[in-house]
Each structure stands twice: as C-alpha cells, then as structure tokens.
Design a protein around this motif. Structure first.
Motif, PDB file in Angstrom:
ATOM      1  N   GLU A 146       0.797  -1.230   0.000  1.00 40.09           N
ATOM      2  CA  GLU A 146       0.000   0.000   0.000  1.00 40.09           C
ATOM      3  C   GLU A 146       0.828   1.277   0.000  1.00 40.09           C
ATOM      4  OE1 GLU A 146      -2.837  -0.063   3.141  1.00 40.09           O
ATOM      5  OE2 GLU A 146      -3.841  -1.871   2.418  1.00 40.09           O
ATOM      6  N   PRO A 148       1.616   3.534   2.425  1.00 41.68           N
ATOM      7  CA  PRO A 148       0.928   4.709   2.998  1.00 41.68           C
ATOM      8  C   PRO A 148       1.927   5.751   3.468  1.00 41.68           C
ATOM      9  CG  PRO A 148       1.034   2.941   4.604  1.00 41.68           C
ATOM     10  CD  PRO A 148       1.595   2.380   3.333  1.00 41.68           C
ATOM     11  N   GLU A 152      -0.287   8.377   7.899  1.00 38.51           N
ATOM     12  CA  GLU A 152      -1.425   7.510   7.624  1.00 38.51           C
ATOM     13  C   GLU A 152      -1.152   6.085   8.090  1.00 38.51           C
ATOM     14  OE1 GLU A 152      -4.247   8.851   6.741  1.00 38.51           O
ATOM     15  OE2 GLU A 152      -3.141  10.728   6.775  1.00 38.51           O
ATOM     16  N   ARG A 153       0.119   5.696   8.109  1.00 33.12           N
ATOM     17  CA  ARG A 153       0.481   4.381   8.657  1.00 33.12           C
ATOM     18  C   ARG A 153       0.104   4.328  10.130  1.00 33.12           C
ATOM     19  NH1 ARG A 153       5.204   0.401   8.183  1.00 33.12           N
ATOM     20  NH2 ARG A 153       5.611  -0.267  10.326  1.00 33.12           N
ATOM     21  N   LYS A 156      -3.648   4.016  10.478  1.00 35.40           N
ATOM     22  CA  LYS A 156      -4.120   2.659  10.184  1.00 35.40           C
ATOM     23  C   LYS A 156      -3.766   1.720  11.327  1.00 35.40           C
ATOM     24  CE  LYS A 156      -4.483  -0.716   6.524  1.00 35.40           C
ATOM     25  NZ  LYS A 156      -4.340  -0.948   5.081  1.00 35.40           N
ATOM     26  N   LYS A 157      -2.581   1.891  11.893  1.00 37.09           N
ATOM     27  CA  LYS A 157      -2.170   1.039  13.011  1.00 37.09           C
ATOM     28  C   LYS A 157      -3.127   1.224  14.185  1.00 37.09           C
ATOM     29  CE  LYS A 157       1.677   2.043  15.099  1.00 37.09           C
ATOM     30  NZ  LYS A 157       3.123   2.207  15.352  1.00 37.09           N
TER      31      LYS A 157
END
Length: 334
Positions: A146, A148, A152-153, A156-157
C-alpha cells in the motif's frame, strides 16, 4: 491512571502442566510484584516457573489484514523475557507495568511495542501466556503493497489496534485501546488530521485513557482545519468539555457557535443541520425558529431527506420560510 490498576479478580485460572522444575526450586514470593522482580532478573527462576506448554499470541499479516495467531510452545525463546528486565526496557524506551492480580505489561508510548505477560498462581506464580500485540512487522508487510504516508500508517495502526480488541481478553483489551490512542497521537504529531480526530474521539469515548482537556482541544482544532465534520465534535467540546451532563448550559457558547458556522461554511451539511437544531432547541443560544428554518433549508440542498424532515417539522409549528433570513451571514458569531 486508574484504568491501569483495575483488579480483575475473576480472571480465568485454567489448569495446565507446569514446566518440570528443579526439586530445590523455591517460590521467590507469593506477592506478585516481588515474584516478578525475581522472575525478570534471575534465569533460574524463569526456567523453574514457566508453564509447559506455554501459550504465545502474536500478530501476523494475512494479505492486507493483520491476523492473530495463538500457539502452544514447549518452551519460550530466551529473548522473549529480556524486556522484563528494567534496564533492558529503559534502553528501548519501554515502560513495565504490573497490573494486579497477574499481568505484566511492557509497552512504549507510540504504539510500536506492546507485550502482555500473563501468570497464574498455584503453589507459586507461573508464566503461562505471552501476548505480543506489536504491529510493526505486520504493518511492514501491509506497507509493501500500500505504501501509505507515515502519518497515515500510524492512523491505520491505531484502527487495527482498535479492531484487535475483539480478539483479546477484556484485561488485555484495555492496553490495546491505549496502544490505539498512542498510535493516533503519533499520527497527529506527524500531521494527520484523521489521526488527530481519532485520538480525541477514542479518548472522549472512555475506552482509552482520558487526555487533558487542553490536549483534546488541540487535537480537535487540528482535525477541524481539514475535516469539516470534526467541527461538530469541537463545537460540542466547547460546550461540555466532554462531560455529558444535560443539566448544565454551554460553557463557551460563542466559540461553539463560531465553530459550527465555520464547519458549515466549509461545506459540512451536518453542521448546518446542527445549527438548525441549536436555533430550534435554544440549548446554546436563545431559540430562533426562523433562523433554524433557514439552516434546515440550506441543508436540504445537499441532504434532501434530513433537511426536508426538519423543514416539515418546523412548518407544522407554523414557522414560515423567509428568504431574507440566512443561516450564517446575519448575526455571525465569527
């Protein structure tokens, strides 16, 4: 914090075979904190007081979706226990927390590392479960496909930690929520408005630790600059500061109204509907039904169903639409 010291006396005490231990091995202490101190620093104590088999939980990447894997091991790798030693934890910026009655939590403050060591008590304390909830390896796998942005990582985490709560016990879930908050905060520091909004939300929800009001305010302001609908939460926070007590009035009505107007001007239909509700109910400012009608009519242009329902409700009360009255421009709080 209080949420870190909840005593969960109903914790499951399922039986399992103990590791064979030297005949002369003696229990260091029946007091859990004292036992953990000896267990973390003395290899012989570790060998004697680990269950066999011992349960191990960790997270792997299953395509783009992290998956929880549980397995039984005859013995643990020595490296698994190194983080229990305070000197080793300090070198990696980790904190060690003893959570009565039987858990040791090792974690950082950015959501990168989280391990839970679960003990059970018979003749002595025995380690019978190690939960490794760290997501970095799984996130690396996801990132390969992806790619990211860094912030943004972290967002998402945080979302993954939040979802993994359903795969954990309530006792461990508390720390997964905390890790989600830490991840969101890290994302917010790196510039993610979505992460800032999520951090404020999970803190206000009571699932994760409650941040100071000043920090929540900063996060909501950061989020509202790029997410118009975050302005609704910010407007509410100006009124109640996260304390949902219907018996007190709005703490800062001018700031609350200015925030709603700004969100509406940025294109938030929900903000226009909320402005209509505020003017209709008179909860923040004195009731103004013609102004409420104007706000609902403006919302009707982009949300036909909600806007029409509100317009019809006021019409049955005898409120007439007046094109000379606008929702925001006249009497603006900004």
């Amino acid at each position: 914090m209080k949420w870190f010291s909840i005593a969960l006396l109903s914790l499951g005490m399922n039986t399992g075979a103990f590791a064979s231990s030297p005949s002369d091995a003696q229990c260091p202490s029946s007091n859990f904190a004292d036992f953990v101190k000896a267990f973390s620093s003395e290899p012989e104590v570790q060998k004697a007081f680990i269950a066999s088999p011992v349960k191990q939980v960790h997270v792997i990447a299953d395509g783009n979706i992290p998956k929880v894997v549980e397995r039984s091991l005859k013995e643990l790798a020595t490296d698994e226990l190194k983080v229990l030693l305070s000197e080793n934890a300090a070198k990696s910026n980790l904190t060690i927390e003893i959570n009565l009655p039987n858990r040791v939590i090792v974690r950082d403050q950015t959501g990168q590392f989280l391990k839970v060591f679960v003990f059970k008590h018979g003749d002595c304390w025995v380690l019978n479960r190690v939960e490794d909830w760290s997501l970095e390896a799984a996130m690396d796998e996801v990132a390969r496909s992806e790619e990211p942005e860094l912030s943004e990582r972290e967002l998402k985490k945080g979302v993954i930690f939040d979802r993994l709560v359903n795969k954990a016990s309530p006792e461990s879930g508390v720390y997964l929520y905390a890790a989600a908050l830490d991840s969101y905060l890290d994302g917010a520091r790196k510039g993610s408005a979505q992460a800032a909004f999520a951090a404020a939300g999970i803190s206000l929800s009571g699932q994760a630790p409650r941040l100071e009001n000043s920090r929540i305010l900063q996060l909501l302001i950061q989020a509202s600059e790029r997410i118009p609908d975050a302005g609704l939460t910010l407007a509410d926070f100006y009124c109640d500061e996260g304390e949902y007590d219907e018996n007190h009035g709005c703490i800062n009505p001018k700031q609350s109204m200015a925030t709603l107007e700004r969100a509406a001007s940025q294109g938030s239909t929900n903000a226009r509907i909320r402005l209509g509700e505020v003017y209709e109910m008179g909860t923040v400012v004195p009731a103004d039904l013609p102004r409420a009608m104007a706000c609902y009519r403006e919302a009707q242009k982009s949300d036909l169903e909600s806007g029409t329902s509100a317009v019809d409700r006021l019409a049955t009360q005898g409120v007439v639409s007046d094109d000379s009255i606008q929702c925001i421009k006249a009497g603006s709080f900004r």
